[in-house]
Write an enzyme that holds these catalytic residues in place. Sequence first.
Site, PDB file in Angstrom:
ATOM      1  N   HIS A 192      -0.048 -14.716 -44.547  1.00  0.00           N
ATOM      2  CA  HIS A 192      -0.932 -15.758 -44.196  1.00  0.00           C
ATOM      3  C   HIS A 192      -1.249 -16.511 -45.475  1.00  0.00           C
ATOM      4  CE1 HIS A 192      -1.299 -13.039 -40.894  1.00  0.00           C
ATOM      5  NE2 HIS A 192      -1.086 -13.906 -39.933  1.00  0.00           N
ATOM      6  N   SER A 218       1.473 -21.917 -38.577  1.00  0.00           N
ATOM      7  CA  SER A 218       1.108 -21.158 -37.365  1.00  0.00           C
ATOM      8  C   SER A 218      -0.324 -21.063 -37.056  1.00  0.00           C
ATOM      9  CB  SER A 218       1.270 -19.401 -37.836  1.00  0.00           C
ATOM     10  OG  SER A 218       0.300 -19.207 -38.848  1.00  0.00           O
ATOM     11  N   CYS A 219      -0.692 -20.714 -35.964  1.00  0.00           N
ATOM     12  CA  CYS A 219      -1.993 -20.756 -35.657  1.00  0.00           C
ATOM     13  C   CYS A 219      -2.870 -20.318 -36.455  1.00  0.00           C
ATOM     14  CB  CYS A 219      -2.023 -20.079 -34.369  1.00  0.00           C
ATOM     15  SG  CYS A 219      -1.541 -18.365 -34.172  1.00  0.00           S
ATOM     16  N   HIS A 273      -7.639 -15.117 -32.160  1.00  0.00           N
ATOM     17  CA  HIS A 273      -7.875 -14.409 -33.360  1.00  0.00           C
ATOM     18  C   HIS A 273      -9.388 -14.468 -33.649  1.00  0.00           C
ATOM     19  CE1 HIS A 273      -3.484 -14.364 -33.443  1.00  0.00           C
ATOM     20  NE2 HIS A 273      -3.318 -15.726 -33.565  1.00  0.00           N
TER      21      HIS A 273
HETATM   22  P1  NAD Z   1       7.480 -18.250 -25.961  1.00  0.00           P
HETATM   23  O1  NAD Z   1       8.391 -17.213 -25.875  1.00  0.00           O
HETATM   24  O2  NAD Z   1       6.300 -18.267 -24.996  1.00  0.00           O
HETATM   25  O3  NAD Z   1       8.160 -19.732 -25.492  1.00  0.00           O
HETATM   26  C1  NAD Z   1       9.609 -19.859 -26.259  1.00  0.00           C
HETATM   27  C2  NAD Z   1      10.507 -20.517 -25.142  1.00  0.00           C
HETATM   28  O4  NAD Z   1      11.753 -20.970 -25.623  1.00  0.00           O
HETATM   29  C3  NAD Z   1      10.684 -19.686 -23.920  1.00  0.00           C
HETATM   30  O5  NAD Z   1      10.581 -20.454 -22.718  1.00  0.00           O
HETATM   31  C4  NAD Z   1      12.351 -19.443 -23.912  1.00  0.00           C
HETATM   32  O6  NAD Z   1      12.788 -19.150 -22.817  1.00  0.00           O
HETATM   33  C5  NAD Z   1      12.592 -20.567 -24.682  1.00  0.00           C
HETATM   34  N1  NAD Z   1      13.945 -20.347 -25.617  1.00  0.00           N
HETATM   35  C6  NAD Z   1      14.616 -19.359 -26.089  1.00  0.00           C
HETATM   36  N2  NAD Z   1      15.535 -19.387 -26.770  1.00  0.00           N
HETATM   37  C7  NAD Z   1      15.977 -20.892 -26.486  1.00  0.00           C
HETATM   38  C8  NAD Z   1      16.895 -21.660 -26.980  1.00  0.00           C
HETATM   39  N3  NAD Z   1      18.080 -21.377 -27.602  1.00  0.00           N
HETATM   40  N4  NAD Z   1      16.814 -23.020 -26.584  1.00  0.00           N
HETATM   41  C9  NAD Z   1      15.824 -23.471 -25.647  1.00  0.00           C
HETATM   42  N5  NAD Z   1      14.902 -22.757 -25.376  1.00  0.00           N
HETATM   43  C10 NAD Z   1      15.041 -21.457 -25.716  1.00  0.00           C
HETATM   44  O7  NAD Z   1       7.090 -18.551 -27.538  1.00  0.00           O
HETATM   45  P2  NAD Z   1       5.937 -19.402 -28.037  1.00  0.00           P
HETATM   46  O8  NAD Z   1       4.601 -18.363 -28.199  1.00  0.00           O
HETATM   47  O9  NAD Z   1       5.706 -20.587 -27.584  1.00  0.00           O
HETATM   48  O10 NAD Z   1       6.229 -19.571 -29.569  1.00  0.00           O
HETATM   49  C11 NAD Z   1       7.255 -20.568 -29.922  1.00  0.00           C
HETATM   50  C12 NAD Z   1       6.929 -20.812 -31.444  1.00  0.00           C
HETATM   51  O11 NAD Z   1       5.733 -21.185 -31.643  1.00  0.00           O
HETATM   52  C13 NAD Z   1       7.227 -19.714 -32.457  1.00  0.00           C
HETATM   53  O12 NAD Z   1       7.773 -20.157 -33.386  1.00  0.00           O
HETATM   54  C14 NAD Z   1       5.989 -19.005 -32.612  1.00  0.00           C
HETATM   55  O13 NAD Z   1       5.896 -18.361 -33.519  1.00  0.00           O
HETATM   56  C15 NAD Z   1       5.068 -20.202 -32.509  1.00  0.00           C
HETATM   57  N6  NAD Z   1       3.740 -19.927 -32.383  1.00  0.00           N
HETATM   58  C16 NAD Z   1       3.306 -19.171 -31.479  1.00  0.00           C
HETATM   59  C17 NAD Z   1       1.886 -19.267 -31.148  1.00  0.00           C
HETATM   60  C18 NAD Z   1       1.528 -18.264 -29.995  1.00  0.00           C
HETATM   61  O14 NAD Z   1       0.303 -17.745 -30.034  1.00  0.00           O
HETATM   62  N7  NAD Z   1       2.070 -18.077 -28.859  1.00  0.00           N
HETATM   63  C19 NAD Z   1       1.073 -19.881 -32.102  1.00  0.00           C
HETATM   64  C20 NAD Z   1       1.407 -20.516 -32.879  1.00  0.00           C
HETATM   65  C21 NAD Z   1       2.700 -20.763 -33.029  1.00  0.00           C
END
Ligand code: NAD
Length: 339
Positions: free
Chosen positions: A194, A139-140, A220
């Site tokens: 974490h 994660s971030c 953060h």
């Molecule tokens: P998000 O909700 O912004 O994007 C997820 C995308 O996946 C959306 O466009 C959604 O429509 C699509 N989706 C949902 N189900 C799907 C499926 N079955 N097949 C294909 N596409 C599908 O989420 P995010 O914030 O980009 O997070 C994605 C991952 O990255 C998660 O594991 C999250 O924990 C991790 N993450 C997020 C952040 C953050 O700050 N946003 C930071 C680090 C890691």
Amino acid sequence: MIKVAINGYGTIGKRVADAVAAQPDMEIVGVSKTRPNADAFIAKSRGYPLYIADISKKSAFDKVGISVAGSVDEMLAKADIVIDATPGDVGAKNKPLYEKMGVKAIYQGGEEHEVAGFSFNSDCNYRDAFGRQFARVVSCNTTGLCRIIHAMDKAYGVEKVRAVMVRRGSDPGEIKKGPIDAVVLNPVTIPSHHGPDVQTVLPHIPIVTMAMIVPTTMMHMHAISMDLKKVATREDILTIIEKHPRMGLVRKSTGITSTAELKEYVMDLGRSRSDLWENGIFEDSVAMVGKELYLFQAIHQEADVVVENIDAIRAMIGSVKDPEVSVRMTNEALGFTAI
Ligand code: NAD
């Protein structure tokens, strides 16, 4: 050219897609969406072939003028590796598909370590990713912690880490999450997840973490203290941070003392999406008390993991053997400039 598919084109997926497209040794074969929202229009404007998870929904995309190249299965058939950037826990459900298609997959921090069986950070364990089918970019918050802890561990040895994470409530484009007016202990229990997550990458580091969520979307903020095994001067620590390709010093001379000012600064530097890919370590906060190191660092949640995904691709494909070379290639292609 390494052929990369992005399954889940949201906050992280759209950034990784642009970062892949910017690399000299990679190309995007497709990105996937579940519904035709604003991000689908961005994919179209970038010229990325758009695939959909449920092909029966194709007419919804046709109706708004977004052409669909095919199903996710068809996208995966064209790829050497897929970045799974679907919401947390959806990646685990996609694993049987990746196994069936025999495609390498990189998961994100919302998945459990066990989904991939290997958690990745460019600095800490790049070479351990060689040849693997699955990896998880942590994660971030964990990425930001791993960078600074590993750098200090290499230089002095780390006896113990204590860190408090003040976490953003949601990403800027997210309208359904909070809090609006509260400090939420998340979790109330100590340690937060974490610390154990850092140990999936750096198992030998004793670390205790505490976390809370506050009403902000920018970044953060981490308050970190680290007991080092050897004496170090403040100047030595600053030099290590300054030379590190994924850590940047927020200079005292800029007068920046908050995430808001830092975000504005990064935007004015002309960074794509005003993304801060490196740890933003506040120069003036770096202090040594005996062998104890103290500092504050800002972590841009939407950005720091993006560059790690790019290095993970090269490591898993095995195309670049030296982590320093991959990190340099990634940073140069994105136009890193010192903050
Ligand atoms: P998000 O909700 O912004 O994007 C997820 C995308 O996946 C959306 O466009 C959604 O429509 C699509 N989706 C949902 N189900 C799907 C499926 N079955 N097949 C294909 N596409 C599908 O989420 P995010 O914030 O980009 O997070 C994605 C991952 O990255 C998660 O594991 C999250 O924990 C991790 N993450 C997020 C952040 C953050 O700050 N946003 C930071 C680090 C890691």
